[in-house]
Design a protein around this motif. Structure first.
Motif, mmCIF file in Angstrom:
data_model
loop_
_atom_site.group_PDB
_atom_site.id
_atom_site.type_symbol
_atom_site.label_atom_id
_atom_site.label_comp_id
_atom_site.label_asym_id
_atom_site.label_seq_id
_atom_site.Cartn_x
_atom_site.Cartn_y
_atom_site.Cartn_z
ATOM 1 N N THR A 175 -8.405 37.084 -4.982
ATOM 2 C CA THR A 175 -8.899 35.745 -5.298
ATOM 3 C C THR A 175 -7.825 34.972 -6.054
ATOM 4 O O THR A 175 -7.354 35.430 -7.100
ATOM 5 N N TYR A 176 -7.413 33.828 -5.485
ATOM 6 C CA TYR A 176 -6.460 32.942 -6.149
ATOM 7 C C TYR A 176 -7.219 31.970 -7.054
ATOM 8 O O TYR A 176 -8.341 31.575 -6.760
ATOM 9 N N PHE A 177 -6.564 31.578 -8.142
ATOM 10 C CA PHE A 177 -7.148 30.530 -8.965
ATOM 11 C C PHE A 177 -6.013 29.768 -9.660
ATOM 12 O O PHE A 177 -4.906 30.294 -9.827
ATOM 13 N N CYS A 193 -2.314 31.783 -10.235
ATOM 14 C CA CYS A 193 -2.650 33.156 -10.624
ATOM 15 C C CYS A 193 -3.539 33.780 -9.537
ATOM 16 O O CYS A 193 -4.075 33.071 -8.678
ATOM 17 N N ALA A 194 -3.694 35.070 -9.609
ATOM 18 C CA ALA A 194 -4.569 35.774 -8.661
ATOM 19 C C ALA A 194 -5.082 37.048 -9.316
ATOM 20 O O ALA A 194 -4.406 37.653 -10.155
ATOM 21 N N ASN A 195 -6.284 37.420 -8.961
ATOM 22 C CA ASN A 195 -6.808 38.710 -9.397
ATOM 23 C C ASN A 195 -7.194 39.536 -8.175
ATOM 24 O O ASN A 195 -7.662 38.995 -7.171
ATOM 25 N N LEU A 196 -6.956 40.843 -8.277
ATOM 26 C CA LEU A 196 -7.186 41.762 -7.174
ATOM 27 C C LEU A 196 -7.992 42.944 -7.678
ATOM 28 O O LEU A 196 -7.781 43.425 -8.808
ATOM 29 N N TYR A 197 -8.900 43.419 -6.852
ATOM 30 C CA TYR A 197 -9.648 44.630 -7.166
ATOM 31 C C TYR A 197 -10.232 45.190 -5.882
ATOM 32 O O TYR A 197 -10.325 44.495 -4.860
ATOM 33 N N ILE A 198 -10.595 46.470 -5.944
ATOM 34 C CA ILE A 198 -11.248 47.132 -4.811
ATOM 35 C C ILE A 198 -12.750 47.086 -5.065
ATOM 36 O O ILE A 198 -13.248 47.664 -6.034
ATOM 37 N N GLU A 199 -13.443 46.396 -4.201
ATOM 38 C CA GLU A 199 -14.847 46.063 -4.431
ATOM 39 C C GLU A 199 -15.717 47.292 -4.646
ATOM 40 O O GLU A 199 -16.650 47.278 -5.452
ATOM 41 N N SER A 200 -15.433 48.368 -3.941
ATOM 42 C CA SER A 200 -16.279 49.563 -4.029
ATOM 43 C C SER A 200 -16.068 50.350 -5.313
ATOM 44 O O SER A 200 -16.840 51.268 -5.598
ATOM 45 N N LEU A 201 -15.046 50.004 -6.092
ATOM 46 C CA LEU A 201 -14.727 50.784 -7.292
ATOM 47 C C LEU A 201 -15.033 50.052 -8.591
ATOM 48 O O LEU A 201 -14.931 50.669 -9.656
ATOM 49 N N PHE A 249 -4.261 41.366 -12.483
ATOM 50 C CA PHE A 249 -3.970 39.934 -12.539
ATOM 51 C C PHE A 249 -2.480 39.721 -12.308
ATOM 52 O O PHE A 249 -1.642 40.336 -12.985
ATOM 53 N N LEU A 250 -2.157 38.857 -11.354
ATOM 54 C CA LEU A 250 -0.777 38.484 -11.052
ATOM 55 C C LEU A 250 -0.577 37.018 -11.382
ATOM 56 O O LEU A 250 -1.479 36.185 -11.182
ATOM 57 N N GLY A 258 5.708 33.599 -10.645
ATOM 58 C CA GLY A 258 6.881 33.402 -11.480
ATOM 59 C C GLY A 258 7.014 34.410 -12.603
ATOM 60 O O GLY A 258 7.921 34.293 -13.441
ATOM 61 N N TYR A 259 6.147 35.394 -12.622
ATOM 62 C CA TYR A 259 6.159 36.402 -13.695
ATOM 63 C C TYR A 259 6.191 37.774 -13.039
ATOM 64 O O TYR A 259 5.305 38.095 -12.249
ATOM 65 N N ASN A 260 7.195 38.577 -13.331
ATOM 66 C CA ASN A 260 7.389 39.845 -12.631
ATOM 67 C C ASN A 260 6.686 41.016 -13.316
ATOM 68 O O ASN A 260 7.184 42.134 -13.318
ATOM 69 N N LYS A 261 5.547 40.746 -13.910
ATOM 70 C CA LYS A 261 4.706 41.790 -14.491
ATOM 71 C C LYS A 261 3.259 41.495 -14.127
ATOM 72 O O LYS A 261 2.930 40.400 -13.685
ATOM 73 N N PHE A 262 2.399 42.486 -14.313
ATOM 74 C CA PHE A 262 0.987 42.302 -14.033
ATOM 75 C C PHE A 262 0.170 42.819 -15.207
ATOM 76 O O PHE A 262 0.657 43.627 -16.012
ATOM 77 N N TYR A 263 -1.057 42.349 -15.280
ATOM 78 C CA TYR A 263 -1.987 42.818 -16.302
ATOM 79 C C TYR A 263 -3.194 43.443 -15.614
ATOM 80 O O TYR A 263 -3.647 42.964 -14.575
ATOM 81 N N THR A 264 -3.703 44.533 -16.174
ATOM 82 C CA THR A 264 -4.900 45.176 -15.626
ATOM 83 C C THR A 264 -5.980 45.225 -16.702
ATOM 84 O O THR A 264 -5.693 45.394 -17.888
ATOM 85 N N VAL A 265 -7.197 45.087 -16.255
ATOM 86 C CA VAL A 265 -8.372 45.174 -17.134
ATOM 87 C C VAL A 265 -9.299 46.229 -16.560
ATOM 88 O O VAL A 265 -9.529 46.278 -15.343
#
Length: 527
Positions: A50-52, A62-70, A132-133, A136-143
């Motif tokens: 999902t882009y936002f 920005c964008a957030n990614l996840y696996i729906e079943s998990l 979360f991506l 322009g930023y070459n790192k990611f954050y996870t929650v």
């Protein structure tokens, strides 16, 4: 709306990724990163992207990614509210929102962490985290958004007790760690997590108590776990079979337990515990032969009662192993040993039986093993009834048909009931296998074959080691004062020191006297 599908006009860059451009670390180009993720996951339908963007800065993507079943959908919804709050706080007051503002906001979210390489990103996604991506930023954050689904804490099914804790481990490794930590409130408890399995990436946790566990055993366990190369770990036996000293031995060298109190007791003796995600069984090592004939409930009863129960288990151990073999040897080769009245009775029962004793015994033993296996595999509601009724009907019909003798039914019944008294199923399976070997030796060589088989088995047990510790400790090698918790259970105030050869410390674990008689002068104890 804050969260929306990424508009086509913003995707100016190509999503195609050249395989030769794949690197270890993520790129600053968010489109390139997402294209690679989709490609590596084979465009799986449950991979949600999902882009936002923020209204005041349309170039900041920005964008957030996840696996729906998990993931847990409730947590995902909460994260959406958090991002809406971020927009309200910053966008109206600060139109030039940038990555530093978003990153500082992520740092306030619970269980968030930062990463920069693809392997870590994949591992977090497959663990149920949301990534979360930022363009322009070459790192990611996870929650952490993992869906905490699974069986709740229940009473163990394979280790039932009359007295003692009723809690049992579950398939969730974090729950199992909790059950151990709440009983072992010590800062000396050490946890070392690692991932085993090239494909499954199973989480394995090594636990021990610092300064009590022997450093040489801890180092050896670390080395063996690190050297495991396999596609996947689905149960604790995978690890036991891959790291045990004698891989061809049928005797278990790791204690597999569903009870947290048993694992904590092992840790207090200086042993190591291995927790595997996805299984309710925890392995403890080093394991000794005598431990498989002991139960955690032994320490919750009077030591005289517990000692009597242990002696009874050792008797059932030998009954399971030897009764059919001795019967075959006596009736085939050594009839003179049998008292005359009993010999006449056995001969009268076997008069119409067309098979020799070994065939008769094999028919009944194999039939019982089939019934046992059928009872385990059948639905729980009807399994016990089928096995019990099947055994009664089959035994009675076989005797009436003259295929087997009544004395053989008694022999098999004694053997079967005795095998159920062995607390650990792994040891019971090993003894059942050895029983068939001794029966074959008895059919060909009589008691001489039985005794030769016992000698070879004893030599094999003397050869086995569990994490460098001899299997028959403290009997062979004999350790002075080490037999206070083997066949007999001495009072707790008599078991002053931890097991020698397993524990890495010689400090006393108890004051060594009975509090009831503390006024009496304490006698020195020889170790």
């Amino acid at each position: 709306m804050l969260i929306m599908k990424f508009p086509k006009k913003i995707t100016k860059k190509s999503n195609k990724i050249d395989e030769t451009d794949y690197g270890i670390y993520i790129s600053k180009d968010i489109n390139k990163n997402i294209a690679r993720l989709k490609n590596d996951f084979g465009c799986s339908s449950d991979l949600e992207v999902t882009y936002f963007m923020f209204d005041n800065n349309k170039d900041f993507i920005c964008a957030n990614l996840y696996i729906e079943s998990l993931v847990d959908r409730n947590i995902i919804n909460d994260l959406s509210l958090e991002m809406a709050k971020l927009k309200y706080e910053y966008c109206n007051a600060k139109p030039d929102i940038n990555s530093n503002i978003v990153i500082s906001y992520f740092s306030r979210i619970r269980d968030s962490k930062e990463g920069s390489d693809y392997e870590t990103l994949y591992a977090d996604l497959l663990a149920g985290d949301t990534v979360f991506l930022i363009d322009g930023y070459n790192k990611f954050y996870t929650v952490d958004t993992n869906a905490d689904e699974g069986r709740s804490v229940e009473e163990p099914t394979s280790q039932t007790v009359i007295r003692g804790p009723k809690e049992g481990f579950t398939e969730k490794i974090n729950t199992n760690i909790l059950l151990i930590r709440k009983r072992l409130k010590s800062r000396a408890l050490r946890l070392e997590k690692l991932s085993i399995g090239n494909i499954t990436k199973t989480t394995v946790c090594l636990m021990y108590i610092h300064d009590i566990a022997k450093d040489e055993i801890v180092q050896e366990m670390r080395k063996r776990l690190a050297n495991i190369e396999i596609d996947g770990i689905l149960e604790g036996w995978y690890i036991e079979e891959l790291i045990k000293d004698d891989r061809h031995s049928i005797f278990p060298v790791f204690v597999s337990s569903e009870k947290p109190d048993s694992v904590v007791a092992a840790l207090l003796e200086g042993k190591l515990a291995i927790l595997i995600d996805g299984t309710p069984y925890v392995l403890t090592a080093p394991a000794l032969m005598v431990e498989f004939l002991q139960a955690s409930e032994d320490y919750y009863h009077h030591y005289i009662v517990a000692s009597m129960m242990r002696v009874l288990r050792f008797i059932t151990f030998f009954l399971t192993l030897l009764v059919p073999a001795i019967y075959i040897a006596l009736t085939t080769f050594h009839q003179e040993i049998i008292p005359t009245p009993l010999l006449v009775s056995i001969a009268a029962q076997r008069e119409g039986v067309p098979f020799p004793a070994i065939v008769e015994a094999l028919i009944m033993e194999v039939a019982f093993e089939i019934l046992r296996e059928a009872g385990v595999r059948m639905p729980r509601a009807i399994g016990p009834a089928i096995s019990i009724v099947g055994a009664l009907v089959l035994g009675q019909a076989a005797v009436e048909a003259g295929i087997i003798s009544a004395i053989m039914v008694i022999v098999v019944a004694i053997t079967a009931i005795s095998s159920f008294a062995i607390p650990y199923y792994e040891m019971s399976n090993a003894i059942r296998t050895m029983r068939f070997i001794l029966m074959s030796l008895a059919a060909f060589l009589g008691l001489y074959g039985v005794f030769m088989g016992l000698i070879v088995m004893t030599l094999h047990l003397c050869k086995i080691k569990s994490m460098t510790v001899p299997y028959l400790t403290p009997i062979a090698p004999k350790i002075k004062g080490g037999n206070k918790d083997t066949i007999f259970r001495f009072p707790l105030w008599k078991m002053k020191y931890r097991p020698i050869g397993i524990s890495g410390t010689d400090t006393a674990r108890t004051h060594g006297h009975n509090p009831v008689s503390s006024d009496q002068k304490e006698k020195p104890e020889l170790r």
